[in-house]
Design an enzyme around this catalytic site. Structure first.
Site, PDB file in Angstrom:
ATOM      1  N   LYS A   1     -20.927  16.348 -18.101  1.00 40.65           N
ATOM      2  CA  LYS A   1     -21.413  17.225 -19.181  1.00 40.65           C
ATOM      3  C   LYS A   1     -22.801  16.782 -19.633  1.00 40.65           C
ATOM      4  O   LYS A   1     -23.664  17.596 -19.911  1.00 40.65           O
ATOM      5  CB  LYS A   1     -20.418  17.177 -20.332  1.00 40.65           C
ATOM      6  CG  LYS A   1     -20.934  17.778 -21.602  1.00 40.65           C
ATOM      7  CD  LYS A   1     -19.999  18.829 -22.125  1.00 40.65           C
ATOM      8  CE  LYS A   1     -20.627  19.623 -23.243  1.00 40.65           C
ATOM      9  NZ  LYS A   1     -21.123  18.794 -24.318  1.00 40.65           N
TER      10      LYS A   1
ATOM     11  N   SER B   1     -16.929  17.435 -28.777  1.00 38.21           N
ATOM     12  CA  SER B   1     -16.514  17.214 -30.176  1.00 38.21           C
ATOM     13  C   SER B   1     -17.283  18.155 -31.086  1.00 38.21           C
ATOM     14  O   SER B   1     -16.835  18.485 -32.187  1.00 38.21           O
ATOM     15  CB  SER B   1     -16.709  15.754 -30.567  1.00 38.21           C
ATOM     16  OG  SER B   1     -17.826  15.227 -29.932  1.00 38.21           O
ATOM     17  N   ARG B   2     -18.451  18.636 -30.632  1.00 41.03           N
ATOM     18  CA  ARG B   2     -19.244  19.550 -31.465  1.00 41.03           C
ATOM     19  C   ARG B   2     -18.612  20.929 -31.609  1.00 41.03           C
ATOM     20  O   ARG B   2     -18.959  21.661 -32.530  1.00 41.03           O
ATOM     21  CB  ARG B   2     -20.634  19.716 -30.863  1.00 41.03           C
ATOM     22  CG  ARG B   2     -21.431  18.467 -31.005  1.00 41.03           C
ATOM     23  CD  ARG B   2     -22.838  18.717 -30.676  1.00 41.03           C
ATOM     24  NE  ARG B   2     -23.616  17.525 -30.923  1.00 41.03           N
ATOM     25  CZ  ARG B   2     -24.834  17.351 -30.506  1.00 41.03           C
ATOM     26  NH1 ARG B   2     -25.429  18.304 -29.835  1.00 41.03           N
ATOM     27  NH2 ARG B   2     -25.479  16.248 -30.773  1.00 41.03           N
TER      28      ARG B   2
ATOM     29  N   GLU C   1     -10.320  14.350 -25.514  1.00 31.75           N
ATOM     30  CA  GLU C   1      -9.770  14.638 -24.183  1.00 31.75           C
ATOM     31  C   GLU C   1     -10.772  14.352 -23.064  1.00 31.75           C
ATOM     32  O   GLU C   1     -10.399  13.875 -21.989  1.00 31.75           O
ATOM     33  CB  GLU C   1      -9.323  16.113 -24.172  1.00 31.75           C
ATOM     34  CG  GLU C   1      -8.341  16.493 -23.098  1.00 31.75           C
ATOM     35  CD  GLU C   1      -7.114  15.587 -22.984  1.00 31.75           C
ATOM     36  OE1 GLU C   1      -6.594  15.095 -24.005  1.00 31.75           O
ATOM     37  OE2 GLU C   1      -6.674  15.371 -21.821  1.00 31.75           O
ATOM     38  N   GLY C   2     -12.050  14.615 -23.319  1.00 33.22           N
ATOM     39  CA  GLY C   2     -13.074  14.370 -22.292  1.00 33.22           C
ATOM     40  C   GLY C   2     -13.106  12.892 -21.899  1.00 33.22           C
ATOM     41  O   GLY C   2     -13.150  12.548 -20.709  1.00 33.22           O
ATOM     42  N   HIS C   3     -13.053  12.000 -22.912  1.00 32.47           N
ATOM     43  CA  HIS C   3     -13.055  10.563 -22.614  1.00 32.47           C
ATOM     44  C   HIS C   3     -11.783  10.170 -21.852  1.00 32.47           C
ATOM     45  O   HIS C   3     -11.822   9.361 -20.927  1.00 32.47           O
ATOM     46  CB  HIS C   3     -13.089   9.740 -23.910  1.00 32.47           C
ATOM     47  CG  HIS C   3     -14.315   9.940 -24.727  1.00 32.47           C
ATOM     48  ND1 HIS C   3     -14.313  10.636 -25.914  1.00 32.47           N
ATOM     49  CD2 HIS C   3     -15.591   9.528 -24.535  1.00 32.47           C
ATOM     50  CE1 HIS C   3     -15.528  10.635 -26.416  1.00 32.47           C
ATOM     51  NE2 HIS C   3     -16.325   9.983 -25.606  1.00 32.47           N
TER      52      HIS C   3
END
Ligand code: PAF
Length: 286
Positions: free
Chosen positions: A148, A189-190, A34-36
């Site tokens: 981020k 993703s972590r 989602e961030g990308h």
């Protein structure tokens, strides 16, 4: 949507796109989340055509970091990007990006030092080198990166200014605000590596950071506030705090006191084997 993996066809394709408008570049290493996609959506607002690069860059991985295990899922990534209206995916092979005998390194001093640079020697050189190449390959009007990774953004902005990449080809290196879960934890993703209990504890990170920022903005001493932040994280289930620092937002010079220019609180902390990073703005003193 075209997917290309060698340079000559890429150059021809971007030349065609440029004839009908502005190009935005979103550099990624794939395994898109989602961030990308937030970056891609913002890129679509900023330009007429969006080019997304997908390249797992060996130069930015240390010897102890497992480059081979980095997820590679080009087909699934392309399906997501097609649905977002991306014009072109640039997915070069390692040989196309780094021809035999490749011997050039871009090192941005100052901003690359300390914070994540301390625990990942050479990492930001690898990032700067590949991003410089991507800028030259795609010649975008704008390029978008997530806030981020604030230190990475600062390194790229510095390099773009120093190497005259800002004009004429890159008008702007745009930082896009961190996407957060409902409870405030930065999406990453972590986060998937966290157990249910660790995930519940992880919210202490943004919560303690916001508390520290209110205290600094209210005039409490910076060093005592950062020490308190670290204690709160350790008491809340974090196993270690790699750093918790107040820095100038663009030069990343470390600050002992609240200053008159924009500042950033940057933290990296571990829960078990998972290292989480976050950063937030601190209002400048009037
Ligand atoms: O943030 C990333 O995914 C990478 O560091 C970048 C900017 C794509 C360079 O490889």
């Amino acid at each position: 949507m075209q997917t290309l993996n060698s340079l000559d066809p890429l150059r021809r394709a971007v030349a065609v796109l440029r004839q009908s408008g502005k190009i935005a570049l979103v550099p990624t290493m794939g395994a898109l989340h989602e961030g990308h996609l937030t970056l891609v959506r913002e890129a679509r607002r900023q330009a007429d055509h969006v080019v997304v690069s997908i390249f797992v860059n060996p130069l930015q991985f240390g010897a102890n970091e497992d480059l081979d295990k980095y997820p590679r899922q080009l087909e699934a990534d392309c399906a997501l990007l097609k649905a977002e209206g991306v014009a072109l995916v640039w997915a070069p092979t390692v040989e196309a990006m780094y021809p035999q005998g490749f011997a050039t390194n871009i090192s941005v001093s100052g901003v690359s030092e300390g914070l994540c640079g301390a625990s990942r020697p050479g990492h930001f050189d690898g990032v700067a080198t590949v991003v410089c190449k991507l800028f030259h390959q795609v010649l975008p009007d704008v390029a978008l990166f997530g806030e981020k990774d604030w230190q990475q953004l600062a390194v790229i902005r510095r390099m773009a200014r120093d190497l005259d990449l800002v004009q004429p080809h890159v008008d702007a290196v745009i930082g896009v605000a961190t996407v957060r879960e409902e409870d405030g934890l930065a999406k990453s993703s972590r986060n998937a590596y966290l157990s249910q209990e660790q995930r519940a504890q992880a919210v202490a990170l943004p919560t303690a950071m916001k508390d520290a920022i209110s205290r600094i903005e209210a005039g409490e001493p910076v060093s005592a506030t950062l020490a308190r932040l670290q204690e709160t994280l350790l008491a809340g289930g974090f196993s270690a705090v790699d750093y918790a620092e107040l820095r100038d937002a663009s030069s990343l010079i470390q600050l002992e006191e609240r200053g008159a220019a924009p500042m950033r609180l940057l933290v990296a902390a571990r829960i078990g084997a998972t290292r989480l990073i976050d950063n937030m703005a601190v209002a400048a003193e009037w």
